[in-house]
Structures are given as C-alpha cells and as structure tokens.
Design an enzyme around this catalytic site. Structure first.
Site, PDB file in Angstrom:
ATOM      1  N   GLU A 168      -6.868  -7.238  -0.775  1.00 13.68           N
ATOM      2  CA  GLU A 168      -7.114  -7.306   0.789  1.00 13.68           C
ATOM      3  C   GLU A 168      -8.862  -7.339   0.647  1.00 13.68           C
ATOM      4  O   GLU A 168      -9.341  -6.723   0.662  1.00 13.68           O
ATOM      5  CB  GLU A 168      -6.370  -6.829   1.584  1.00 13.68           C
ATOM      6  CG  GLU A 168      -5.697  -7.138   2.081  1.00 13.68           C
ATOM      7  CD  GLU A 168      -4.337  -5.821   2.869  1.00 13.68           C
ATOM      8  OE1 GLU A 168      -5.407  -5.777   3.680  1.00 13.68           O
ATOM      9  OE2 GLU A 168      -3.310  -6.269   3.158  1.00 13.68           O
ATOM     10  N   GLU A 226       1.250  -0.617   0.272  1.00 13.39           N
ATOM     11  CA  GLU A 226      -0.280   0.057  -0.343  1.00 13.39           C
ATOM     12  C   GLU A 226       1.129   1.228  -0.238  1.00 13.39           C
ATOM     13  O   GLU A 226       0.639   2.231   0.623  1.00 13.39           O
ATOM     14  CB  GLU A 226      -0.414   0.194   1.445  1.00 13.39           C
ATOM     15  CG  GLU A 226      -1.736  -1.196   0.778  1.00 13.39           C
ATOM     16  CD  GLU A 226      -3.369  -1.102   2.441  1.00 13.39           C
ATOM     17  OE1 GLU A 226      -3.025  -0.977   3.339  1.00 13.39           O
ATOM     18  OE2 GLU A 226      -4.152  -1.452   2.309  1.00 13.39           O
TER      19      GLU A 226
END
Ligand SMILES: *[C@@H]1O[C@H](CO)[C@@H](O)[C@H](O)[C@H]1NC(C)=O
Ligand SMILES: *[C@@H]1O[C@H](CO)[C@@H](O)[C@H](O)[C@H]1NC(C)=O
Ligand SMILES: *[C@@H]1O[C@H](CO)[C@@H](O)[C@H](O)[C@H]1NC(C)=O
Ligand SMILES: *[C@@H]1O[C@H](CO)[C@@H](O)[C@H](O)[C@H]1NC(C)=O
Ligand SMILES: *[C@@H]1O[C@H](CO)[C@@H](O)[C@H](O)[C@H]1NC(C)=O
Ligand SMILES: *[C@@H]1O[C@H](CO)[C@@H](O)[C@H](O)[C@H]1NC(C)=O
Ligand SMILES: *[C@@H]1O[C@H](CO)[C@@H](O)[C@H](O)[C@H]1NC(C)=O
Length: 628
Positions: free
Chosen positions: A259, A179
């Site tokens: 995710e 991320e």
C-alpha cells in the site's frame, strides 16, 4: 484489444513447456519469478464495490494505459454475504465479472480476500451479523467467528482457484488477513487457521502473503511462516530505509510495498486530504529505483455509496465521508489527473507503457436546479418505511438485536407526565451510536451525538411521543473497537428519570425507495405536502428531466444532513454543514433520458424554506470545514 493479444501470448508461448504458467518467489535473486523470469509488479488498488459495474472496464483500461501491469483487489465479506448464508454476487457485486475484465485487459491481479479488509468500509468488511453473539471475539480463534469465516471462504475461495496464475488465470498472489499486526489480539492460532484454509482451497503453489505497517511492532504479530511478509508506507525519500523492517523479518525475497499511499481518506469535520503529485511521483520513483514491487493505494478510490462508509476511532469516533476520492490518480469519477500523468512518466523510466492516449474523463453535466417538495415527516410514514410490527421492549435494543444492520431505527416512548420546563434527554453513558434526532410530538428539539452532544432539552405533555431517530454513521473499521454496536446502546434519561417502555421501528428506506416510492404514490405526496415545517426528520422528493446522460454532482444548498437517493439508488450521506465534502457524485449510469429522474431526500435536521437541489459539473470535496 491490446489486452486480448497479451492474454493470447501467455496462452500460446508456453503450452508445451512443463511447469508454466507459474508464479513463485526467487529468494536468491530477491524477485518474483513469472514463468521463470524475474518479474516486478507496478500495481494499483481499485475497489469494484465503490464503482458502478458499468464503469469498471473504463477504469481498468485507464489503469492499464498508465502502465500498470497489475491491480490489487479487496473483497468485502459483508457486501457479498448480507445475511448468514445469503450471498450476493449480482450486478455491482459481480466479482467474477470484474475479474473477467481484468483478464481481458491483460492485467494481473493481487487478491486481498480478507476476511477482514479495513478499507474504511463498514466494520472493515466483516458482516455486522457476527455481532449477534455479543461477546464474539473478532479476528481471533473464537469458534463462532471461525465457523462464519470458514463458511464464507468455502464460497469465495473456490471462485478464485481457477483464476490463479498457476492454473491459467491472472491472480498472481493472495493476501491472508490484513495488517493483522495492527490488531491487539496477536492470535497466531487464528492466522494459522486462515493459512490452512487458504491452502485447502487454493493449493500449495500460490504465493500467499501478509501486509503490515512498516515497523517491527506490526510485523511481529502480522507475519507467519510460509506467508510472504510485505509492508505498506506512503511517500518517503529513502525507500531502502522504509523497507528495513521487512528485511529484518525476511532477509531475502522481493521487496514489496503493498500500500503505497497516493493520497488519503477524508473524515467529516476534518480538512480534505491532499497529497501533491510531485511527492507521490518522487516517492514512487524511490521505490522503483531499488527494484521493489509496489501497489498504489488507491489508484481509484470511488464512492462509499449507500451506508457502506466506515469510521475510525482514535479516542473519539470519526466517521468517513461518502466520497472516497482519496486524492487518487483517478478521481472519484474515474477521471485522469495530473497525478496520474506524473506517475505514468515515472513508470516509463522503468518499463514501457502502452502507446496511445489515456481515455478521457467521462462526460459531466451541470443539470441545474430542481425544486423538491416535502412528502412528510418520517414519523408519519412508518406504515411504508417500517411495515412490520415494531419491537416493544422495556429498554432499548441495538440495531444488531433488531437485525437492522444499516441506516436508521426510530425509538419511541410516551411521556409519562407533563414536562413543562426545558428538561434534558441525556445519554449519560455516551450510549448513542451514532446520532439521535430528538422530537416530541412532531416538534424537533435537536441532536445527541456520540462523543460530543449528550443532552437535548425538551418540553411536552403526558402521553405525547418522545421520538428518538437513531442514525448509524458506519461501523469502526480499524483498531481494537471493531465491535461497534449501533443504536441506543445504553439507557436514556429524561431529567432524573430512566426512559422505559420503548416501541422500536427498524426503518427500511432502501426497500420502498428502490421500488419507486414516494414518486409512484403522488396522491400521498400531495396529501402530506401541506406539512410546511422544514425542521426534524422528513422525506422530500423532486424530479429531474434530462436529454443527455452523463455524470453529475449533487449539491444540497442550505440543507443540513441526510441521505439521498436517485431513481432508487442510494447515493450516500450528505452533510454540507460539517464538510469537507459538499457535493455527492452521481454516476450517469443511474440516470435516465427517457423517463423523469426521481430524487428522494431524507433530511434529518433542517431543510431550507425553499428546498432545492443543484446539479453541478464539478465536485466540491474541500468546502465547509468546521473542524480543528
Ligand atoms: C467470465 O468469463 C468466462 C470465460 O469467458 C465466462 O464463462 C463467464 O461466464 C464469465 N463470468 C462472468 C460473471 O462474466
Ligand atoms: C537510505 O537508508 C539506508 C539505510 O538506512 C542508508 O544506508 C542510505 O545511506 C540512505 N540513503 C540516503 C541517500 O540517505
Ligand atoms: C437545558 O435547560 C436548562 C434549564 O432548564 C439549562 O440550564 C441548560 O443549559 C439547557 N441545556 C441545553 C443543552 O440547552
Ligand atoms: C416548526 O417546528 C419548530 C420546532 O420543531 C417550531 O419551533 C416552529 O415554530 C415550527 N414552524 C412552523 C411554521 O410550524
Ligand atoms: C437499562 O436500565 C435497566 C434498568 O435499570 C437495566 O436493567 C439495563 O441493563 C439497562 N441497560 C443498559 C444497556 O445499560
Ligand atoms: C420515476 O417515477 C415515476 C413514477 O412517478 C416513474 O414512472 C418513472 O419511471 C421513474 N423514473 C425512473 C428513471 O425510474
Ligand atoms: C478547493 O479546491 C479548489 C480546486 O483545487 C481550489 O481552487 C480551492 O481553493 C479549494 N478550496 C479550499 C477551501 O481549500
């Protein structure tokens, strides 16, 4: 056994076909290609570092039996390189043993080696020793940071290379950073450096990818040419819409949600997170219906044992609970839930799931009550808990300065005059990271807490010790405040006076307690147990004898806050007066039926008058809730 067969199939079908095994991306058909066939993974995240190694196989088998064909695995750098150049891959740190088990069970692996992982883990997996250089720029092209990263990757990535699918192993893809688009630095040079390093150790063939929040602003800084861009998002009704940002950045190739959130984490003082099985299974179906790949985060969350839990920062510091149950399909203790069964029913609509029952929950026991005795006040045990010379310093030093990365340090200074009236010890600059327990000459006065409690009144006499025990509650793991120095990071004052001339004791609790202290020194226990006062930081101990071994949950009724060990294993922080977590998960793997089990508690504030511990057969994760 099932799994062994699968591995053999892969080994025996293709040995004569050149170019196989292979795992690549087909940009025309928008799918992954596994040995030349379109392939879709349905994966789950499992953190080996949050589960005792003796239970790894049980959890992986349960994931396999749910119908998953892959697992996704983070590697926390700080768990494996506790000091620069000192590595730990033994026991619960044995990554290769864990990966062997995935292979034996016929599961593919999606690796996420960081170096930053977030994961609600201390400092997002970065080692705190990086902070020796105070102005280091983390997750950026700072030469000192890059040198440390390169040195770590030169140890880690060669372990993965023979395990890549293309090399006959089961790792199908490897994530670079994590991320990164959510991090302000937006340093493409850093991402290019990582890319080059990953290619150097893993070769040109492996699928490398990035993961970012599903929004253009995240993908902007998180993606890089030649790294396959994937996104993450939780349950939504319209998955096509949720994948739009990924498609804008990458018009072709398989859709991937790296995710998919099955639940959420808990913070101390906030409500226990719950996401219904219906929502999770419907959202999963929406993703699978459009042919996308998915990894469920978490499939089993596990536990932040020891001092490993991280913290978030959103204007205020928000430490994460010891339990990382995550309301995931497998509980913290690895038990199947209704959510798991609902997920399995959804998967079955899209691909066959293995025949046979999901393995049952592990055995749980309610072992009942244990009486504890006070061993002594913490300040009277410094010869054991801090045997080296203390640091003598005019102004406070940080944990990182003292190379005491976790747990506690005691800062002492002598009162330079009488303090007859209530006078505040203050941290005017919000400089306590993260909690400080204040005593004068053995009398406990209260707590300073980061972002909330900035004064504690004391009285005392000239020459008495003012004791400030500082607790590190976990380093920030996400966002731009990753450099989260611990300890007293600004000066303290007493009334209008700057406090000076400190004696600082780094405390090594895990060392002596893992060696059997205080139980092996019962004379010492007896000698000091006369100390009846139950306020202020002190050690307590007790024993539990059992005939049957299983998992259990420890409750410390009417205790305030502290840390607890059983047989030297650091179970983590308890804080029932804050909640929502009330019980601590005790894996049966640390218990003994042939010897007494030794319980050691560091209570920081107030223990009950009759100190007892209770062992239950069910967790309480949604108890006391004193927050918003
Ligand atoms: C992993 O499996 C390989 C192949 O069976 C074996 O040689 C190796 O010792 C195993 N490693 C660990 C840590 O279990
Ligand atoms: C889902 O979103 C896509 C893209 O925004 C849209 O074209 C489609 O109509 C939506 N589907 C439904 C059922 O709302
Ligand atoms: C500290 O004592 C002063 C009086 O000396 C009082 O005004 C103040 O409220 C006290 N502060 C706390 C935090 O108890
Ligand atoms: C215990 O200590 C507290 C403050 O630390 C004090 O107020 C109390 O009187 C003490 N109790 C006993 C029994 O000594
Ligand atoms: C503490 O105060 C001293 C003396 O004023 C000063 O030199 C030092 O920089 C201060 N420390 C911090 C961390 O502010
Ligand atoms: C608990 O401590 C005693 C020493 O008092 C020791 O003999 C025993 O082996 C310890 N129990 C375990 C399970 O380590
Ligand atoms: C906690 O969870 C249990 C089991 O799901 C439930 O029965 C109970 O009502 C919950 N308690 C609170 C305070 O939410």
């Amino acid at each position: 056994m099932l799994a062994g067969a699968l591995v053999l199939v892969v080994g025996s079908l293709y040995p004569l076909v050149s170019g196989y095994p292979s795992f690549t991306i087909d940009y025309n058909r928008d799918c992954f290609l596994k040995d030349g066939q379109c392939f879709r993974y349905i994966s789950g995240s499992i953190h080996y570092f949050r589960i005792p190694s003796a239970y790894w196989k049980d959890r992986l088998l349960k994931m396999y039996m749910t119908g998953l064909n892959a697992v996704q695995v983070y590697v926390p750098w700080n768990f494996h390189e506790p000091q620069p150049g000192v590595y730990n891959f033994r026991g619960d740190h044995d990554l290769e043993h864990f990966l062997n088990l995935t292979m034996e069970l016929g599961l593919l692996v999606i690796m996420r080696p960081g170096p930053y992982i977030c994961a609600e883990w201390d400092m997002g997996g970065l080692p705190a020793w990086l902070l020796h250089k105070k102005d280091i720029r983390l997750r950026a092209s700072d030469p000192d940071y890059l040198n440390a990263v390169d040195s770590w990757l030169s140890v880690l990535l060669p372990k993965l290379r023979p395990r890549l699918y293309n090399n006959g192993g089961n790792i199908i893809s490897v994530q670079v950073e994590n991320e990164y688009g959510s991090f302000l630095a937006c340093d493409y040079g850093y991402m290019r450096h990582l890319h080059t390093t990953f290619r150097l150790y893993l070769g040109d063939d492996v699928v490398l990818f990035t993961t970012d929040g599903s929004g253009d602003s995240y993908l902007k800084c998180g993606t890089l040419q030649d790294l396959y861009a994937t996104v993450d998002f939780g349950p939504v009704g319209n998955a096509t819409k949720a994948f739009e940002p990924m498609r804008r950045f990458q018009p072709r190739g398989p859709l991937v949600n790296s995710e998919y959130y099955t639940g959420w984490l808990d913070y101390w003082k906030e409500k226990h997170a719950v996401v219904s099985a219906d929502r999770v299974s419907q959202g999963l179906e929406a993703i699978l219906e459009i042919g996308a790949n998915v990894n469920m985060y978490m499939f089993e969350g596990g536990t932040n044992f020891g001092f490993w839990s991280g913290a978030d920062f959103s204007g205020v510091y928000k430490p994460i609970t010891t339990s990382y149950d995550y309301d995931a399909p497998l509980t913290e203790a690895g038990d199947p839930t209704d959510k798991l069964l609902a997920i399995r029913s959804v998967i079955r609509k899209f691909q066959p799931v293995p025949e046979g029952p999901i393995p049952p929950p592990t055995q749980k026991y309610a072992y009942g009550l244990v009486a504890l005795n006070k061993v002594g006040d913490l300040v009277d045990l410094l010869d054991i808990l801090s045997p080296d010379n203390p640091i003598v310093t005019p102004y406070p030093v940080t944990f990182e300065d003292a190379k005491q990365y976790f747990g506690f340090m005691l800062y002492r200074t002598r009162l330079t005059g009488d303090v007859p009236d209530q006078t505040p010890v203050s941290s005017n600059v919000n400089g306590v990271h993260d909690r400080a327990y204040i005593s004068v000459s053995g009398t406990f006065y209260g707590v300073l807490e980061r972002d909330s409690l900035k004064n504690v009144n004391v009285t005392g006499k000239e020459g008495q010790w003012l004791d400030v025990l500082v607790e590190n509650m976990g380093r920030i793991n996400y966002g731009s405040d990753l450099k989260d120095f611990k300890g007293i990071i600004g000066n303290l004052t007493l009334g209008n006076d700057l406090l000076e001339n400190w004696v600082v004791y780094p405390l090594n609790l895990d060392g002596p307690i893992s060696q059997g202290w205080p139980h092996i020194m019962s004379d010492r226990v007896l000698k000091t147990s006369q100390t009846k006062n139950t306020t202020g930081p002190a050690i307590y101990s007790g024993t539990l004898s059992i005939t049957d071994i299983g998992d259990t949950y420890l409750k410390l009724p009417k205790w305030s806050k502290g840390q607890v060990w059983i047989n030297g294993f650091n179970l983590g922080r308890y804080w029932p007066v804050r909640g929502p977590q009330v019980t601590l998960y005790v894996p049966g793997t640390i218990l003994s039926s042939s010897q007494v089990n030794n319980i050691t508690v560091l209570e920081l504030e107030n223990a009950p008058d009759r100190p007892i511990a209770m062992f239950l057969d069910k967790p309480i994760l949604n108890g006391t809730y004193v927050g918003k």
